[in-house]
Design a protein around this motif. Structure first.
Motif, PDB file in Angstrom:
ATOM      1  N   UNK A   1       0.855  -1.821   0.150  1.00  0.00           N
ATOM      2  CA  UNK A   1      -0.498   0.010   0.057  1.00  0.00           C
ATOM      3  C   UNK A   1       0.711   1.165  -0.470  1.00  0.00           C
ATOM      4  N   UNK A   2       0.297   2.013  -1.029  1.00  0.00           N
ATOM      5  CA  UNK A   2       1.179   3.528  -1.104  1.00  0.00           C
ATOM      6  C   UNK A   2       0.756   4.317   0.782  1.00  0.00           C
ATOM      7  N   UNK A   3       2.101   4.922   1.075  1.00  0.00           N
ATOM      8  CA  UNK A   3       2.510   5.196   2.684  1.00  0.00           C
ATOM      9  C   UNK A   3       2.760   7.237   3.008  1.00  0.00           C
ATOM     10  N   UNK A   4       1.957   7.312   3.509  1.00  0.00           N
ATOM     11  CA  UNK A   4       1.920   9.103   3.778  1.00  0.00           C
ATOM     12  C   UNK A   4       2.238   9.593   5.293  1.00  0.00           C
ATOM     13  N   UNK A   5       3.656   9.461   5.388  1.00  0.00           N
ATOM     14  CA  UNK A   5       3.441   9.674   6.491  1.00  0.00           C
ATOM     15  C   UNK A   5       3.391  11.430   7.136  1.00  0.00           C
ATOM     16  N   UNK A   6       2.748  11.339   8.145  1.00  0.00           N
ATOM     17  CA  UNK A   6       2.438  12.592   8.551  1.00  0.00           C
ATOM     18  C   UNK A   6       3.175  12.521  10.528  1.00  0.00           C
ATOM     19  N   UNK A   7       3.979  14.046  10.608  1.00  0.00           N
ATOM     20  CA  UNK A   7       4.181  14.297  12.520  1.00  0.00           C
ATOM     21  C   UNK A   7       2.765  13.990  12.795  1.00  0.00           C
ATOM     22  N   UNK A   8       3.081  13.399  13.978  1.00  0.00           N
ATOM     23  CA  UNK A   8       2.114  13.327  15.563  1.00  0.00           C
ATOM     24  C   UNK A   8       2.556  13.187  16.215  1.00  0.00           C
ATOM     25  N   UNK A   9       2.214  13.282  17.892  1.00  0.00           N
ATOM     26  CA  UNK A   9       2.994  13.614  19.060  1.00  0.00           C
ATOM     27  C   UNK A   9       1.280  13.198  19.913  1.00  0.00           C
ATOM     28  N   UNK A  10       1.686  12.238  21.251  1.00  0.00           N
ATOM     29  CA  UNK A  10       1.036  12.067  22.147  1.00  0.00           C
ATOM     30  C   UNK A  10       0.659  13.160  22.822  1.00  0.00           C
TER      31      UNK A  10
ATOM     32  N   UNK B   1      -3.743   8.359  14.085  1.00  0.00           N
ATOM     33  CA  UNK B   1      -4.613   8.737  13.170  1.00  0.00           C
ATOM     34  C   UNK B   1      -5.445   9.711  13.854  1.00  0.00           C
ATOM     35  N   UNK B   2      -4.900  11.097  14.110  1.00  0.00           N
ATOM     36  CA  UNK B   2      -5.172  12.111  14.246  1.00  0.00           C
ATOM     37  C   UNK B   2      -5.131  13.166  13.618  1.00  0.00           C
ATOM     38  N   UNK B   3      -4.440  13.072  12.864  1.00  0.00           N
ATOM     39  CA  UNK B   3      -3.701  14.174  11.640  1.00  0.00           C
ATOM     40  C   UNK B   3      -4.822  14.044  10.556  1.00  0.00           C
ATOM     41  N   UNK B   4      -5.101  12.942   9.642  1.00  0.00           N
ATOM     42  CA  UNK B   4      -5.394  12.437   9.203  1.00  0.00           C
ATOM     43  C   UNK B   4      -7.031  12.340   9.169  1.00  0.00           C
ATOM     44  N   UNK B   5      -7.762  11.676  10.287  1.00  0.00           N
ATOM     45  CA  UNK B   5      -9.518  11.836  10.863  1.00  0.00           C
ATOM     46  C   UNK B   5      -9.265  13.398  10.846  1.00  0.00           C
ATOM     47  N   UNK B   6      -8.660  14.416  11.647  1.00  0.00           N
ATOM     48  CA  UNK B   6      -9.271  15.743  11.650  1.00  0.00           C
ATOM     49  C   UNK B   6      -9.375  15.794   9.921  1.00  0.00           C
ATOM     50  N   UNK B   7      -8.121  16.149   9.315  1.00  0.00           N
ATOM     51  CA  UNK B   7      -7.742  16.582   8.018  1.00  0.00           C
ATOM     52  C   UNK B   7      -9.339  15.809   7.194  1.00  0.00           C
ATOM     53  N   UNK B   8     -10.078  14.637   6.762  1.00  0.00           N
ATOM     54  CA  UNK B   8     -10.493  14.416   6.669  1.00  0.00           C
ATOM     55  C   UNK B   8     -11.616  15.044   6.924  1.00  0.00           C
TER      56      UNK B   8
ATOM     57  N   UNK C   1     -12.791  -3.634  23.759  1.00  0.00           N
ATOM     58  CA  UNK C   1     -13.603  -3.142  24.816  1.00  0.00           C
ATOM     59  C   UNK C   1     -14.087  -1.684  25.037  1.00  0.00           C
ATOM     60  N   UNK C   2     -12.915  -1.743  26.086  1.00  0.00           N
ATOM     61  CA  UNK C   2     -12.296   0.323  26.094  1.00  0.00           C
ATOM     62  C   UNK C   2     -12.294   1.203  25.116  1.00  0.00           C
ATOM     63  N   UNK C   3     -13.005   1.881  24.508  1.00  0.00           N
ATOM     64  CA  UNK C   3     -12.038   3.007  23.408  1.00  0.00           C
ATOM     65  C   UNK C   3     -11.225   4.188  23.699  1.00  0.00           C
ATOM     66  N   UNK C   4     -10.089   3.668  23.313  1.00  0.00           N
ATOM     67  CA  UNK C   4      -9.325   4.990  23.696  1.00  0.00           C
ATOM     68  C   UNK C   4      -9.185   5.752  23.606  1.00  0.00           C
ATOM     69  N   UNK C   5      -7.933   7.147  23.867  1.00  0.00           N
ATOM     70  CA  UNK C   5      -8.343   8.421  24.357  1.00  0.00           C
ATOM     71  C   UNK C   5      -9.211   8.827  22.901  1.00  0.00           C
ATOM     72  N   UNK C   6      -7.979   8.790  21.793  1.00  0.00           N
ATOM     73  CA  UNK C   6      -8.157   9.061  20.328  1.00  0.00           C
ATOM     74  C   UNK C   6      -9.606   9.077  19.545  1.00  0.00           C
TER      75      UNK C   6
END
Length: 387
Positions: free
Chosen positions: A68-77, A120-127, A141-146
């Motif tokens: 799959x083609x890959x696009x890198x985006x910076x993200x920090x916790x 995942x946040x930059x792509x979801x927010x960007x979309x 079972x327990x959703x993550x914070x993001x």
């Protein structure tokens, strides 16, 4: 056409260049990558072009190995950081989201599926900024914070269990955990002897397991002199050398109990196909793959807030698919090794029992999960699928 597929967003309209119709976003651990790859396989099998947005972690190698083609985006916790760390994380997110949103618009991406985690946040927010449908995949079972935070903007969340649905602020559909098709193609247990034990320390490794296992195998060798056992011990890259040292420090007859230490298993379906029994943690992804493969297991649930791995493991135990070795952090390495050897012996000495447990595991699998998620993504992207 799917909901939101033609929304304009904040970016100017322009002719889209040729590229993936769907982006999947996530990374940092196998739990955020492998479910997305299962959905990607289903979509590409339908002729849908899929790309991946990730960060600097393990995801790039896995995704590119997958073709799959890959696009890198910076993200920090963001979680667990001080005020300055949070400020940096938010600034990075804002810049990456704007860049990603522009790329979504320019490349004609029709929908984004986020697999959880801050990557995942930059792509979801960007979309969303580009006016595209965004879906969240939550296999735990327990959703993550993001995912909890992103659900306020998401079109839909696709969850393995309805247990955590109350925390998500968008439409929620229970679909199960997506597993790559190769796991469902695994046949019955291989012939024996030797019994083949696959030990999964996780993509990031499991230090305590890697220390206890060699001593447990030494005890097993002493207590069961007729046992022939072949062990593949996946440790994670950071733990590989210390695990090799721990195995070298114990006394084993290599003709009866052979151990191979590997950092990472790129072909997990092949590894499970060769195994009679699996020893590992009880994360949702691992258990879904074990059930799809129809393999018995001895599970060591990691003690986490909420006890979700414990609940996952007990579900398999109640179905007769697994045995559970409960977390007891106060035990010494020696006592834990004695306990592990005692739990392993009745499994590896009873092939009939392993067959029965494997059948029980397969009965819990959800082969419809990945196709259902692909349907939802395709529907919202206006590429077919089912409402």
């Amino acid at each position: 056409m799917g909901d939101g597929a033609m929304t304009t967003g904040i970016f100017p309209r322009r002719r889209a260049s040729k590229g993936p119709s769907i982006w999947i976003a996530g990374g940092g651990s196998g739990g955020h990558v492998f479910p997305g790859l299962a959905v990607a396989d289903e979509l590409t099998g339908r002729g849908v072009a899929v790309g991946w947005v990730g960060g600097r972690g393990m995801e790039r190698g896995l995704v590119e190995r997958h073709g799959l083609p890959f696009l890198r985006r910076s993200a920090r916790p963001l979680v667990g950081r001080g005020p300055l760390g949070k400020l940096r994380a938010l600034a990075t997110l804002a810049i990456s989201a704007l860049r990603t949103g522009w790329s979504v618009q320019r490349r004609g991406v029709r929908a984004v599926l986020g697999t959880g985690g801050y990557v995942s946040a930059p792509a979801v927010l960007g979309a969303r900024l580009a006016g595209r449908p965004t879906l969240l995949l939550e296999p735990n079972a327990e959703p993550g914070v993001a995912n909890v935070l992103l659900s306020r903007l998401a079109t839909e969340a696709l969850v393995a269990s309805s247990a955590g649905a109350a925390r998500l602020r968008c439409r929620v559909i229970e679909v199960g955990v997506p597993v790559r098709a190769g796991f469902f193609e695994i046949g019955p247990l291989p012939p024996a002897p030797p019994i083949r034990l696959l030990v999964l320390g996780g993509s990031q490794g499991a230090q305590h397991l890697n220390r206890v296992l060699p001593q447990a195998l030494e005890r097993l060798a002493a207590e069961a002199p007729d046992l022939r056992l072949s062990v593949v011990h996946q440790t994670g890259a950071a733990q590989a050398e210390s695990a090799r040292s721990a195995h070298r420090a114990v006394t084993l007859d290599d003709n009866r109990i052979a151990v191979e230490v590997v950092e990472f298993l790129h072909d997990m379906p092949a590894a499970m196909r060769a195994a009679h029994c699996i020893l590992g943690r009880a994360g949702a992804i691992t258990l879904a793959e074990i059930c799809a493969a129809g393999r018995p297991s001895l599970l060591l649930p990691l003690h986490l807030a909420g006890g979700h791995q414990e609940a996952n493991a007990r579900r398999l135990e109640r179905a007769g698919a697994a045995c559970v070795l409960a977390n007891e952090p106060a035990l010494s390495i020696e006592d834990d090794a004695r306990r592990m050897a005692a739990a392993l012996r009745p499994l590896v000495e009873d092939l009939d029992r392993l067959h029965t447990m494997g059948d029980a595991a397969r009965s819990l699998s959800r082969p419809d999960a990945a196709p259902t998620i692909a349907d939802r993504v395709a529907f919202h992207a206006g590429l077919g699928g089912h409402a």
